[in-house]
Write a protein that holds these residues in place. Structure first.
Motif, PDB file in Angstrom:
ATOM      1  N   VAL A  54     -12.129   1.876  17.269  1.00  0.00           N
ATOM      2  CA  VAL A  54     -12.197   3.003  16.342  1.00  0.00           C
ATOM      3  C   VAL A  54     -11.733   4.251  17.080  1.00  0.00           C
ATOM      4  CG1 VAL A  54     -13.700   4.492  14.962  1.00  0.00           C
ATOM      5  CG2 VAL A  54     -14.112   2.010  15.033  1.00  0.00           C
ATOM      6  N   LEU A  55     -10.865   5.018  16.451  1.00  0.00           N
ATOM      7  CA  LEU A  55     -10.425   6.300  16.997  1.00  0.00           C
ATOM      8  C   LEU A  55     -10.978   7.412  16.125  1.00  0.00           C
ATOM      9  CD1 LEU A  55      -8.715   8.060  18.901  1.00  0.00           C
ATOM     10  CD2 LEU A  55      -6.777   7.679  17.358  1.00  0.00           C
ATOM     11  N   THR A  56     -11.648   8.381  16.735  1.00  0.00           N
ATOM     12  CA  THR A  56     -12.209   9.491  15.983  1.00  0.00           C
ATOM     13  C   THR A  56     -12.165  10.758  16.831  1.00  0.00           C
ATOM     14  OG1 THR A  56     -14.083  10.129  14.566  1.00  0.00           O
ATOM     15  CG2 THR A  56     -14.622   9.121  16.698  1.00  0.00           C
ATOM     16  N   GLY A  57     -12.677  11.853  16.278  1.00  0.00           N
ATOM     17  CA  GLY A  57     -12.728  13.117  17.000  1.00  0.00           C
ATOM     18  C   GLY A  57     -14.154  13.607  17.120  1.00  0.00           C
ATOM     19  N   ALA A  58     -14.442  14.387  18.135  1.00  0.00           N
ATOM     20  CA  ALA A  58     -15.775  14.949  18.315  1.00  0.00           C
ATOM     21  C   ALA A  58     -16.003  16.075  17.313  1.00  0.00           C
ATOM     22  CB  ALA A  58     -15.932  15.466  19.738  1.00  0.00           C
ATOM     23  N   GLY A  59     -17.234  16.198  16.850  1.00  0.00           N
ATOM     24  CA  GLY A  59     -17.574  17.254  15.906  1.00  0.00           C
ATOM     25  C   GLY A  59     -17.266  16.872  14.474  1.00  0.00           C
ATOM     26  N   GLU A  60     -17.358  17.861  13.599  1.00  0.00           N
ATOM     27  CA  GLU A  60     -17.148  17.626  12.169  1.00  0.00           C
ATOM     28  C   GLU A  60     -15.957  18.383  11.606  1.00  0.00           C
ATOM     29  OE1 GLU A  60     -20.764  18.623  10.226  1.00  0.00           O
ATOM     30  OE2 GLU A  60     -21.904  16.973  11.122  1.00  0.00           O
ATOM     31  N   ALA A  61     -15.317  19.220  12.425  1.00  0.00           N
ATOM     32  CA  ALA A  61     -14.239  20.063  11.904  1.00  0.00           C
ATOM     33  C   ALA A  61     -12.880  19.379  11.966  1.00  0.00           C
ATOM     34  CB  ALA A  61     -14.180  21.378  12.674  1.00  0.00           C
ATOM     35  N   ALA A  62     -12.633  18.614  13.020  1.00  0.00           N
ATOM     36  CA  ALA A  62     -11.283  18.088  13.216  1.00  0.00           C
ATOM     37  C   ALA A  62     -11.289  16.704  13.837  1.00  0.00           C
ATOM     38  CB  ALA A  62     -10.471  19.037  14.088  1.00  0.00           C
ATOM     39  N   PHE A  63     -10.508  15.821  13.255  1.00  0.00           N
ATOM     40  CA  PHE A  63     -10.121  14.568  13.904  1.00  0.00           C
ATOM     41  C   PHE A  63      -9.174  14.940  15.042  1.00  0.00           C
ATOM     42  CE2 PHE A  63      -6.872  11.176  14.099  1.00  0.00           C
ATOM     43  CZ  PHE A  63      -7.667  10.072  14.392  1.00  0.00           C
ATOM     44  N   SER A  64      -8.100  15.616  14.703  1.00  0.00           N
ATOM     45  CA  SER A  64      -7.228  16.308  15.655  1.00  0.00           C
ATOM     46  C   SER A  64      -6.309  17.221  14.867  1.00  0.00           C
ATOM     47  CB  SER A  64      -6.395  15.333  16.489  1.00  0.00           C
ATOM     48  OG  SER A  64      -5.465  16.048  17.299  1.00  0.00           O
ATOM     49  N   ALA A  65      -6.234  18.479  15.300  1.00  0.00           N
ATOM     50  CA  ALA A  65      -5.369  19.446  14.628  1.00  0.00           C
ATOM     51  C   ALA A  65      -3.932  19.362  15.105  1.00  0.00           C
ATOM     52  CB  ALA A  65      -5.908  20.858  14.841  1.00  0.00           C
TER      53      ALA A  65
END
Length: 256
Positions: A54-65
Motif C-alpha cells: 500500500v502506498l499512502t501519505g502521512a497526514g490527512e491533507a495530501a497523498f502527495s502534492a
C-alpha cells in the motif's frame, strides 16, 4: 512505523505500508522521497513475506502534492527533468499488487504515483489533478492515462489542469473505492487482505495479464495471457487449491 524518514515502511499481516512522510510539505516528492520509494519497492518485490503493498501519505491533507517545486527551482533545469521518481514501480517491475490509499490531494507527481499503482482507495475528501499546464511544465508520464480513463476525460485533465473530486475519479474508473477519511486505512487493509489470502502466483499473473494485453488484438492477447498463466497451471499451488477444496480446509499457498 519502521524506517522513519522521508519514506516510512511497515509490514502488517503480509501487507507492506509505504508512507511518504513529509506532511509539513504536503508530502512533496524531493530527492529523499524518490530514493526512499525506490528502496521500498526493492524491499516489497524481494521480501517473500510481503504479498501486497500500500502506498499512502502521512497526514490527512495530501497523498502527495507533486514534485518539490522549491527543490526544482533550485535545480533550474531545462528539458526533461532528471529528478523524477524512478525504481521498480515506475518501471513496471513490481509483480505484487500495489494499492494507492489516497488520503488527500494527489496532484502532478502525486497523480503519477497513483497511476503507477494497480488499485486505488480514496478518502472522500481526496482530489486528483495534473496541474503542469498551470506552471508551464510537462507531464509525459501521463502517457498511459488514456488506458486508465476515457480519452476525452484524460485530455480535459491535462489541458484544463483542474482537479477532480474522489467521486468523479471513481466515476471515471481511476478509483476503485471511495470511503470516509476515517475508514481509509481499514478499507484499504480489507482490500489488501482479500488479495493476500489468494494464491500469489495467480494474483501476480492477473496483474501482469491486464497490463501486458492492453491494446492487443484478441488473438495477440490470448497468446500473451496463455504464456503468463502457463507457469501458474504448472505450479504446486495449482494442485494445492483443488486438494484444499476437496478436503474442506483453507489452502496453504507456497508461491511455487
Amino acid at each position: 512505523m519502521a524506517d522513519q524518514g522521508a519514506v516510512a515502511f511497515e509490514v502488517a499481516d503480509r501487507v507492506a505500508w509505504v508512507t511518504i512522510n513529509r506532511p509539513e510539505a504536503r508530502n512533496a516528492i524531493n530527492q529523499a522521497v524518490s530514493e526512499g520509494l525506490a528502496a521500498a519497492w526493492d524491499r516489497v518485490e524481494t521480501d517473500k513475506d510481503i504479498a501486497v503493498a500500500v502506498l499512502t501519505g502521512a497526514g490527512e491533507a495530501a497523498f502527495s502534492a507533486g514534485a518539490d517545486l522549491k527543490e526544482m527551482a533550485a535545480r533550474a533545469e531545462r528539458g526533461l527533468p532528471s529528478h523524477i521518481v524512478k525504481g521498480r514501480l515506475a518501471n513496471g517491475e513490481v509483480t505484487k499488487p500495489v494499492i494507492a490509499a489516497v488520503n488527500g490531494v494527489a496532484y502532478a507527481g502525486g497523480f503519477n504515483l497513483v497511476m503507477q499503482c494497480d488499485l486505488c482507495v480514496a478518502a472522500d475528501h481526496a482530489r486528483f489533478g495534473i496541474l503542469e499546464a498551470k506552471v508551464g511544465r510537462g507531464s509525459p508520464w501521463a502517457n498511459q492515462l488514456g488506458w486508465l480513463i476515457p480519452p476525452r476525460a484524460a485530455i480535459e485533465l491535462l489541458c484544463t489542469a483542474e482537479p477532480i473530486t474522489a467521486q468523479r475519479a471513481y466515476e471515471l474508473g481511476l478509483v476503485n473505492r471511495v470511503v470516509p477519511a476515517a475508514e481509509l486505512r481499514s478499507a484499504t487493509a480489507s482490500l489488501a487482505a482479500a488479495i493476500a489470502a489468494n494464491a500469489p502466483l495467480t494474483v501476480r499473473a492477473g496483474k501482469a495479464m491486464i497490463r501486458a494485453t492492453a491494446g492487443l488484438s484478441p488473438d495477440e492477447a490470448a497468446a500473451v495471457a496463455d504464456k503468463i498463466y502457463e507457469p501458474v497451471y504448472a505450479s504446486d499451488d495449482a494442485q494445492e487449491g483443488p486438494q484444499a477444496f476437496a478436503q474442506k480446509r483453507p489452502p496453504r499457498w507456497q508461491g511455487r
